[in-house]
Scaffold this motif. Structure first.
Motif: not given
Length: 486
Positions: A104-106, A262-271, A273-286
């Protein structure tokens, strides 16, 4: 293969790739996961605050409950004297839950987490959950009914507005090799030119391949914006390049039309953050434009007594009318609609305005005629503030009608833009416009050529001014191409 069979209970992890945490670390990681999901929930509540759609706020609930249940089990086993408690701790479902959350974070523009979709059989393609009408989510027709629980599959992450489905499995290389051996597959020693048919037959019986095929079939039974969702298997504990046999299984799944990560093609999960949350679920009004194009159905909703007053049910009312009154009483439209319109500049076509005028003059009550006048008729002797106050005075939802509401709605003639905006109307758009009847044709034409967000309730509605036949349960936003959102 289910999540249970894909968890560490059914596989032997390779120490070179993962080290099992001790009990204290397991609980610490579990609570960190819980905290991040709670932070995600706070983000959902924030971006959907004062927005007319409710269900996206709760897209995480099923996953969150799974996390809480596992934490409860983990804490109980850590304090237990049962000799089997250590085994239960080591075989918890947290590796799977962490894998889902990392997926989900990716992801971008998430629609649902751990969401059940109908698994068939399909008589025709059904609507998948996702963003159908420019940042407006739709549940679609995929959620199984109560008596169809055995005919559903949970998709771990539905993202990209519904265009991508992720299914997570924590199966390991070793377990997959065991499944292949069980089916007597020895790909590395076989001559592909001689045994292609036999290899395909054996591959088809491997649980991971069955999961991929099922995921592909279910995705093909759904549609989102004229496409089928792209199914993706996420295999964080499978590593390509270590075994010819495993690489062939992965390729076999990809060849059938399922993406495999597969696992060896996945980047490490990002911490988180506010920016990451807005990528995961953008503001619907944007992407809602500052100027809104108002459909006739919205003009009707803003004018009707049913939207603004408590209508008494009469003995001669039909059941549909009674149901509409009940729905309006339980979920009033005006507060939702006005929170959306609020400070935006409002325009409508002259055809939409004329349609409203015909309705209110033919069958409207005195209050409905007064509201229509306040909405559309210019009067330079009355300020905007005075107009809004008069409009609020005609509604039991006065406090929900913002003082910033931009009245009157400006009436525009879309034909004046025809020469300047002809390039915006592609052949499919022109064909669609010919199908639409007036005033809808003028409304959508005006929105498309002007690049404005169009607000419409015209999905499921009945109109009966002066009677309780009027009810509009849905608000939809359209922008650019209507048929992008089917």
């Amino acid at each position: 293969m289910t999540e249970a069979t894909a968890s560490p209970t059914s596989s032997c992890g390779e120490p070179r790739h993962s080290v099992e945490p001790d009990e204290g670390d397991a609980l610490l990681q579990a609570r960190k996961l819980q905290a991040e999901v709670e932070q995600f929930a706070e983000h959902l509540a924030d971006v959907y605050e004062d927005y007319f759609q409710e269900f996206p706020k709760y897209m995480h609930v099923s996953f969150y409950h799974d996390v809480l249940a596992e934490i409860e089990n983990l804490e109980r086993d850590m304090n237990s004297q049962d000799p089997l408690s250590t085994h239960r701790i080591s075989s918890s479902n947290f590796p799977y839950l962490h894998a889902v959350w990392n997926t989900a974070k990716r992801s971008k523009n998430i629609v649902k987490l751990r969401h059940p979709v109908f698994s068939g059989p399909f008589k025709r393609r059904i609507l998948a959950p996702g963003v159908r009408l420019k940042d407006i989510m739709s549940q679609g027709g995929s959620e199984p009914k109560r008596n169809q629980s055995g005919r559903s599959t949970r998709i771990d992450v539905i993202c990209d507005g519904g265009l991508t489905w992720y299914k997570v499995s924590t199966i390991t290389n070793r377990r997959l090799l065991f499944d292949m051996a069980k089916e007597a597959v020895y790909c590395g020693e076989s001559d592909d030119s001689e045994s292609e048919g036999g290899v395909t037959q054996y591959f088809s019986d491997i649980p991971l391949v069955k999961l991929a095929r099922s995921l592909k079939t279910i995705a093909e039974g759904h549609q989102i914006r004229n496409s089928t969702p792209t199914p993706t298997l996420v295999l964080p504990r499978i590593f390509e390049g270590e075994s010819i046999e495993i690489d062939k299984i992965v390729k076999f799944c990809r060849d059938m039309g399922v993406s495999v990560s597969c696992g060896n093609a996945m980047p490490s999960p990002s911490p988180l953050s506010k920016d990451l949350l807005y990528e995961m679920v953008p503001n619907p009004k944007r992407r809602i434009t500052s100027e809104l194009n108002i459909d006739t159905s919205v003009l009707v909703a803003l004018t009707s007594d049913i939207s603004h007053l408590q209508v008494t049910v009469e003995s001669w009312f039909g059941q549909s009318q009674k149901d509409h009154i009940d729905l309006e009483a339980n979920d009033p439209l005006i507060p939702q609609l006005c929170s959306l319109l609020n400070c935006h500049t409002l325009v409508c076509t002259k055809q939409a305005a004329r349609s409203l005028a015909r309705i209110v003059h033919t069958m409207g009550t005195a209050a409905e005629n007064a509201r229509a006048h306040l909405l559309l008729t210019p009067d330079h002797s009355t300020s905007r503030e005075q107009r809004v106050e008069a409009f609020r005075a005609l509604s039991i939802h006065k406090d929900s009608i913002p003082l910033q509401l931009q009245l009157p709605i400006r009436i525009v003639d879309p034909e004046t833009r025809l020469n300047d905006c002809q390039d915006h109307l592609t052949s499919p758009l022109q064909e669609t416009l010919q199908i639409l009847a007036q005033p809808g044709r003028s409304v959508f034409y005006s929105g498309w050529v002007s690049g404005l967000t169009t607000v419409t309730c015209n999905v499921s509605w009945q109109c009966g001014f002066g009677s309780p036949a009027f009810f509009i349960p849905l608000i939809i936003l359209l922008r650019s191409n209507l048929f992008d959102s089917i």
